[in-house]
Scaffold this motif. Structure first.
Motif, PDB file in Angstrom:
ATOM      1  N   VAL A  42       0.702  -1.276   0.378  1.00 27.05           N
ATOM      2  CA  VAL A  42       0.116  -0.521  -0.211  1.00 27.05           C
ATOM      3  C   VAL A  42       0.934   1.238  -0.126  1.00 27.05           C
ATOM      4  CG1 VAL A  42      -1.195   1.549   1.125  1.00 27.05           C
ATOM      5  CG2 VAL A  42      -2.054  -1.468   1.024  1.00 27.05           C
ATOM      6  N   GLU A  43       2.183   1.329   1.063  1.00 23.18           N
ATOM      7  CA  GLU A  43       2.806   2.509   1.309  1.00 23.18           C
ATOM      8  C   GLU A  43       4.097   2.428  -0.408  1.00 23.18           C
ATOM      9  OE1 GLU A  43       3.859   5.792   2.483  1.00 23.18           O
ATOM     10  OE2 GLU A  43       2.329   3.910   3.688  1.00 23.18           O
ATOM     11  N   ASN A  44       4.432   1.455  -0.617  1.00 21.89           N
ATOM     12  CA  ASN A  44       4.800   1.368  -1.876  1.00 21.89           C
ATOM     13  C   ASN A  44       4.417   1.848  -3.531  1.00 21.89           C
ATOM     14  OD1 ASN A  44       7.073   0.772  -0.847  1.00 21.89           O
ATOM     15  ND2 ASN A  44       7.623  -1.327  -1.056  1.00 21.89           N
ATOM     16  N   HIS A  45       2.776   1.794  -3.060  1.00 18.49           N
ATOM     17  CA  HIS A  45       1.875   1.735  -4.480  1.00 18.49           C
ATOM     18  C   HIS A  45       1.082   2.991  -4.673  1.00 18.49           C
ATOM     19  CE1 HIS A  45       4.489  -1.210  -6.247  1.00 18.49           C
ATOM     20  NE2 HIS A  45       5.016  -2.116  -5.689  1.00 18.49           N
ATOM     21  N   ARG A  46       0.609   3.573  -3.576  1.00 19.52           N
ATOM     22  CA  ARG A  46      -0.256   4.201  -2.867  1.00 19.52           C
ATOM     23  C   ARG A  46      -0.197   5.094  -4.539  1.00 19.52           C
ATOM     24  NH1 ARG A  46       2.525   8.197   0.956  1.00 19.52           N
ATOM     25  NH2 ARG A  46       4.525   7.118   0.553  1.00 19.52           N
ATOM     26  N   THR A  47       0.022   4.810  -5.486  1.00 17.42           N
ATOM     27  CA  THR A  47      -0.904   5.888  -6.624  1.00 17.42           C
ATOM     28  C   THR A  47      -1.203   5.247  -7.398  1.00 17.42           C
ATOM     29  OG1 THR A  47       1.779   6.270  -7.610  1.00 17.42           O
ATOM     30  CG2 THR A  47       1.232   7.974  -5.803  1.00 17.42           C
ATOM     31  N   ASN A  48      -0.743   4.193  -7.804  1.00 11.81           N
ATOM     32  CA  ASN A  48      -1.560   2.746  -8.826  1.00 11.81           C
ATOM     33  C   ASN A  48      -2.298   1.797  -7.507  1.00 11.81           C
ATOM     34  OD1 ASN A  48       0.829   1.921  -7.585  1.00 11.81           O
ATOM     35  ND2 ASN A  48       1.451   1.754  -9.914  1.00 11.81           N
ATOM     36  N   ARG A  72      -3.719   5.247   6.471  1.00 11.90           N
ATOM     37  CA  ARG A  72      -3.114   4.298   5.017  1.00 11.90           C
ATOM     38  C   ARG A  72      -4.235   4.097   4.640  1.00 11.90           C
ATOM     39  NH1 ARG A  72       1.254   2.190   8.523  1.00 11.90           N
ATOM     40  NH2 ARG A  72       2.822   2.202   7.259  1.00 11.90           N
ATOM     41  N   PHE A  73      -5.487   3.889   4.990  1.00 11.40           N
ATOM     42  CA  PHE A  73      -6.855   4.049   4.669  1.00 11.40           C
ATOM     43  C   PHE A  73      -7.663   4.662   5.074  1.00 11.40           C
ATOM     44  CE2 PHE A  73      -4.713  -0.500   5.162  1.00 11.40           C
ATOM     45  CZ  PHE A  73      -4.816  -0.766   3.968  1.00 11.40           C
ATOM     46  N   PRO A  74      -7.213   6.399   4.745  1.00 14.46           N
ATOM     47  CA  PRO A  74      -8.357   7.629   4.806  1.00 14.46           C
ATOM     48  C   PRO A  74      -9.520   7.363   4.515  1.00 14.46           C
ATOM     49  CG  PRO A  74      -7.178   7.666   3.450  1.00 14.46           C
ATOM     50  CD  PRO A  74      -6.312   6.488   3.421  1.00 14.46           C
ATOM     51  N   ASN A  75     -10.448   6.834   3.446  1.00 16.06           N
ATOM     52  CA  ASN A  75     -11.525   7.112   3.217  1.00 16.06           C
ATOM     53  C   ASN A  75     -12.458   5.702   3.625  1.00 16.06           C
ATOM     54  OD1 ASN A  75     -10.684   8.907   1.137  1.00 16.06           O
ATOM     55  ND2 ASN A  75      -9.292   7.936  -0.015  1.00 16.06           N
ATOM     56  N   ARG A  76     -13.559   6.272   3.660  1.00 20.26           N
ATOM     57  CA  ARG A  76     -14.523   5.219   4.193  1.00 20.26           C
ATOM     58  C   ARG A  76     -15.400   5.770   3.626  1.00 20.26           C
ATOM     59  NH1 ARG A  76     -10.180   5.602   6.798  1.00 20.26           N
ATOM     60  NH2 ARG A  76     -10.545   4.938   8.709  1.00 20.26           N
ATOM     61  N   LEU A  77     -16.204   4.116   3.434  1.00 18.41           N
ATOM     62  CA  LEU A  77     -17.635   4.142   2.789  1.00 18.41           C
ATOM     63  C   LEU A  77     -18.189   3.875   3.401  1.00 18.41           C
ATOM     64  CD1 LEU A  77     -20.057   4.682   0.470  1.00 18.41           C
ATOM     65  CD2 LEU A  77     -18.314   2.707  -0.640  1.00 18.41           C
ATOM     66  N   HIS A  78     -19.829   4.102   4.701  1.00 25.07           N
ATOM     67  CA  HIS A  78     -20.195   3.177   4.735  1.00 25.07           C
ATOM     68  C   HIS A  78     -21.563   2.702   4.039  1.00 25.07           C
ATOM     69  CE1 HIS A  78     -23.348   1.226   7.968  1.00 25.07           C
ATOM     70  NE2 HIS A  78     -23.501   1.900   7.903  1.00 25.07           N
TER      71      HIS A  78
END
Length: 85
Positions: free
Chosen positions: A5-11, A36-42
């Motif tokens: 996730v950290e190494n490929h965060r843009t793709n 690292r996972f800032p977006n949430r969808l409930h």
């Protein structure tokens, strides 16, 4: 996983899915995970009526079976009672 996730965060897209309370516990379990996972969808739970409709459609399309009259309503009531307890 976190390294990727950290190494490929843009793709790279990673989806973590689960019950709201358990996902909250997971995000609090390790420092930096929520960052690292800032977006949430409930997504709201299905209603008993929606679940009854899904069951009826599955019976029809997957198993070539039709619900007897009143079965869907009984199923919805059963789901509602089970969810409440």
């Amino acid at each position: 996983l976190l390294t990727e996730v950290e190494n490929h965060r843009t793709n790279l897209m990673v989806v973590l899915a689960g019950y709201k309370e358990k996902m909250g516990r997971l995000m609090r379990a390790e420092e930096g995970l929520a960052r690292r996972f800032p977006n949430r969808l409930h997504l709201d739970d299905y209603t008993p009526a929606e679940l009854g409709e899904i069951c009826e459609m599955c019976a029809r399309h997957r198993h070539q079976r039709e619900f007897e009259p009143g079965l869907r309503e009984k199923l919805e009531k059963h789901i509602d009672i089970s969810a409440s307890s």
